[in-house]
Enzyme design. Structure first.
Site, PDB file in Angstrom:
ATOM      1  N   LYS A 135       0.857  -1.190   0.000  1.00 15.02           N
ATOM      2  CA  LYS A 135       0.000   0.000   0.000  1.00 15.02           C
ATOM      3  C   LYS A 135       0.888   1.234   0.000  1.00 15.02           C
ATOM      4  O   LYS A 135       1.802   1.331   0.833  1.00 15.02           O
ATOM      5  CB  LYS A 135      -0.849   0.021   1.275  1.00 15.02           C
ATOM      6  CG  LYS A 135      -1.972  -0.950   1.220  1.00 15.02           C
ATOM      7  CD  LYS A 135      -3.171  -0.280   0.600  1.00 15.02           C
ATOM      8  CE  LYS A 135      -4.180  -1.322   0.189  1.00 15.02           C
ATOM      9  NZ  LYS A 135      -5.117  -0.849  -0.812  1.00 15.02           N
ATOM     10  N   ASP A 163      -0.190  -0.072  -4.560  1.00 15.49           N
ATOM     11  CA  ASP A 163      -1.581   0.379  -4.649  1.00 15.49           C
ATOM     12  C   ASP A 163      -1.737   1.708  -3.944  1.00 15.49           C
ATOM     13  O   ASP A 163      -1.584   1.801  -2.732  1.00 15.49           O
ATOM     14  CB  ASP A 163      -2.495  -0.673  -3.999  1.00 15.49           C
ATOM     15  CG  ASP A 163      -3.971  -0.394  -4.275  1.00 15.49           C
ATOM     16  OD1 ASP A 163      -4.290   0.664  -4.865  1.00 15.49           O
ATOM     17  OD2 ASP A 163      -4.804  -1.239  -3.901  1.00 15.49           O
ATOM     18  N   GLU A 192      -1.330   0.349  -8.767  1.00 18.64           N
ATOM     19  CA  GLU A 192      -2.780   0.509  -8.922  1.00 18.64           C
ATOM     20  C   GLU A 192      -3.189   1.949  -8.644  1.00 18.64           C
ATOM     21  O   GLU A 192      -2.842   2.502  -7.597  1.00 18.64           O
ATOM     22  CB  GLU A 192      -3.540  -0.374  -7.908  1.00 18.64           C
ATOM     23  CG  GLU A 192      -3.468  -1.857  -8.196  1.00 18.64           C
ATOM     24  CD  GLU A 192      -4.151  -2.688  -7.099  1.00 18.64           C
ATOM     25  OE1 GLU A 192      -5.154  -2.233  -6.512  1.00 18.64           O
ATOM     26  OE2 GLU A 192      -3.643  -3.790  -6.830  1.00 18.64           O
ATOM     27  N   ASP A 215      -8.114  -0.553 -10.867  1.00 17.96           N
ATOM     28  CA  ASP A 215      -8.893  -1.290  -9.859  1.00 17.96           C
ATOM     29  C   ASP A 215     -10.215  -0.542  -9.689  1.00 17.96           C
ATOM     30  O   ASP A 215     -11.231  -0.933 -10.267  1.00 17.96           O
ATOM     31  CB  ASP A 215      -8.090  -1.377  -8.548  1.00 17.96           C
ATOM     32  CG  ASP A 215      -8.841  -2.087  -7.434  1.00 17.96           C
ATOM     33  OD1 ASP A 215      -9.957  -2.569  -7.673  1.00 17.96           O
ATOM     34  OD2 ASP A 215      -8.325  -2.156  -6.293  1.00 17.96           O
ATOM     35  N   LYS A 237     -12.297  -7.470  -8.446  1.00 22.77           N
ATOM     36  CA  LYS A 237     -12.799  -7.826  -7.119  1.00 22.77           C
ATOM     37  C   LYS A 237     -14.268  -8.215  -7.292  1.00 22.77           C
ATOM     38  O   LYS A 237     -15.144  -7.342  -7.332  1.00 22.77           O
ATOM     39  CB  LYS A 237     -12.679  -6.617  -6.185  1.00 22.77           C
ATOM     40  CG  LYS A 237     -11.253  -6.216  -5.829  1.00 22.77           C
ATOM     41  CD  LYS A 237     -11.287  -5.093  -4.802  1.00 22.77           C
ATOM     42  CE  LYS A 237      -9.969  -4.880  -4.115  1.00 22.77           C
ATOM     43  NZ  LYS A 237      -8.929  -4.341  -4.957  1.00 22.77           N
TER      44      LYS A 237
HETATM   45  O1  LIG Z   1      -5.425  -6.898  -3.946  1.00 26.13           O
HETATM   46  C1  LIG Z   1      -4.862  -7.530  -3.008  1.00 26.13           C
HETATM   47  O2  LIG Z   1      -3.764  -8.094  -3.148  1.00 26.13           O
HETATM   48  C2  LIG Z   1      -5.500  -7.644  -1.659  1.00 26.13           C
HETATM   49  C3  LIG Z   1      -6.762  -6.879  -1.485  1.00 26.13           C
HETATM   50  C4  LIG Z   1      -6.554  -5.395  -1.339  1.00 26.13           C
HETATM   51  O3  LIG Z   1      -5.435  -4.905  -1.398  1.00 26.13           O
HETATM   52  C5  LIG Z   1      -7.698  -4.565  -1.129  1.00 26.13           C
HETATM   53  C6  LIG Z   1      -8.919  -5.132  -0.922  1.00 26.13           C
HETATM   54  C7  LIG Z   1     -10.028  -4.349  -0.592  1.00 26.13           C
HETATM   55  C8  LIG Z   1      -9.887  -3.007  -0.386  1.00 26.13           C
HETATM   56  C9  LIG Z   1      -8.573  -2.371  -0.341  1.00 26.13           C
HETATM   57  O4  LIG Z   1      -8.151  -2.296   1.004  1.00 26.13           O
HETATM   58  C10 LIG Z   1      -7.497  -3.092  -1.138  1.00 26.13           C
HETATM   59  C11 LIG Z   1      -7.413  -2.484  -2.550  1.00 26.13           C
HETATM   60  O5  LIG Z   1      -7.678  -1.296  -2.693  1.00 26.13           O
HETATM   61  O6  LIG Z   1      -7.078  -3.144  -3.516  1.00 26.13           O
HETATM   62 MG   LIG Z   2      -6.606  -1.532  -5.210  1.00 22.61          MG
END
Ligand SMILES: O=C(O)CCC(=O)C1=CC=C[C@@H](O)[C@@H]1C(=O)O
Ligand SMILES: [Mg+2]
Length: 324
Positions: A135, A163, A192, A215, A237
């Site tokens: 992150k 990300d 991302e 994303d 997702k």
């Molecule tokens: O994408 C991944 O490897 C794990 C999931 C992840 O990072 C996320 C899942 C859900 C919400 C966010 O906190 C985050 C994202 O933004 O991608």
């Molecule tokens: Mg993301």
């Protein structure tokens, strides 16, 4: 002879889980059980606060109405259902029909939201391709740039997924890029959503040579899958996107234009996460999915996640809030 049940769950989260502006203390959701003769299928409906547009209550109400239709043998229109409901019900129908292959891809991209040193250890222990997700955008852009550099230097061959969740202005994104040495930029598989505005993210990728991934943009109205210079991947997702059919269609579109499609979690329980690992193995072979979110929980649900030692809450212990 059809029957269905809707279970309600609440699982405690690790104390440090922050979603955008709020701390996520518990994960709330629903598990759907479909039965037809000898066959059973399960699906999870769990809107993610701050990311889903619907609440858990709204999803539960819609799920009950659609389950009543299913039991009555009426046709479902899941494409117009809210995303979390469309995903959970379509997954339940798919597992009922035995259409989701059993093999899962449980090799996850370790997620680092805290101490980078923990991630260095995890990566050194990782076999095969070393992929990790970090992150960024939460602290100074300069710090993020230095962290990325540090990983790329410390772990030969690492492929970082960063990300920023649209946290940077174009200027901050530039500051980040300035701190990642040009020869290290290839160590970033993708970043991302660097900026609030997708056009700014695209310009950033083209100016810096750092590839980006969509994303949040995948869920924006009017999004179309297309190959553009600087775009490496799209993140899918399912809980936020919708039915399994819609996810498979997006994955196929991405693959057709040469983009990597990454199946990723919306912090589903271990039940939903296991199904996502199976979906990933089936539809995105050779791509490590973004599923390292079990560590954010303090309990699992019914189906244990491989290697996870958290206590497992059984489905049978949950309240059934609706059945027919
Ligand atoms: O994408 C991944 O490897 C794990 C999931 C992840 O990072 C996320 C899942 C859900 C919400 C966010 O906190 C985050 C994202 O933004 O991608
Ligand atoms: Mg993301």
């Amino acid at each position: 002879m059809r029957s269905a049940k809707l279970y309600q769950y609440q699982l405690p989260m690790d104390s440090g889980v922050i979603l955008r502006t709020q701390r996520l203390v518990n994960r709330d959701g629903w598990i759907v059980e479909l039965k037809d003769g000898e066959c059973t299928g399960y699906g999870e409906i769990a809107p993610l606060p701050e990311f889903s547009h619907e609440t858990a209550e709204q999803a539960g109400e819609q799920a009950k109405a659609l389950l009543a239709q299913w039991v009555a043998g009426e046709a479902w229109d899941l494409e117009s259902a809210i995303p979390s409901v469309a995903f959970g019900l379509s997954m339940a129908a798919m597992t009922l029909a035995g259409e989701l292959p059993e093999d899962g891809n449980y090799q996850v991209a370790p997620l680092c939201a805290g101490d980078p040193d923990d991630l260095v250890i995890a990566l050194n222990e990782m076999e095969g391709e070393k992929v990790a997700k970090i992150k960024v955008g939460m602290y100074e852009a300069v710090r993020d740039g230095m962290v990325a550099n540090m990983f790329i230097e410390a772990i030969p061959g690492v492929r970082l997924r960063l990300d920023a969740n649209r946290q940077w202005t174009p200027l901050k994104a530039q500051q980040f890029a300035k701190y990642v040495k040009p020869e290290h930029r290839g160590g970033i598989a993708f970043l991302e959503e660097p900026c609030m505005n997708p056009a700014d993210s695209l310009a950033f990728a083209q100016e810096t040579g750092i590839s980006i991934a969509w994303d949040e943009t995948v869920r924006d109205e009017g999004f179309e899958v297309k190959a553009e210079p600087g775009v490496a991947a799209i993140v899918i997702k399912p809980t936020l996107v919708g039915s399994v059919a819609r996810c498979i269609d997006l994955i196929a579109q991405a693959q057709a234009v040469g983009l990597v499609a990454v199946v990723s979690s919306s912090m589903e329980s271990s039940l939903g996460l296991n199904q996502l690992a199976r979906l990933a193995a089936w539809q995105t072979p050779g791509v490590i999915p973004g599923l390292d979110t079990m560590q954010l929980f303090m309990a699992q649900l019914e189906m244990p996640w491989p290697g996870c030692e958290l206590p497992v809450t059984s489905l049978a212990s949950l309240p059934v809030v609706w059945q027919a």
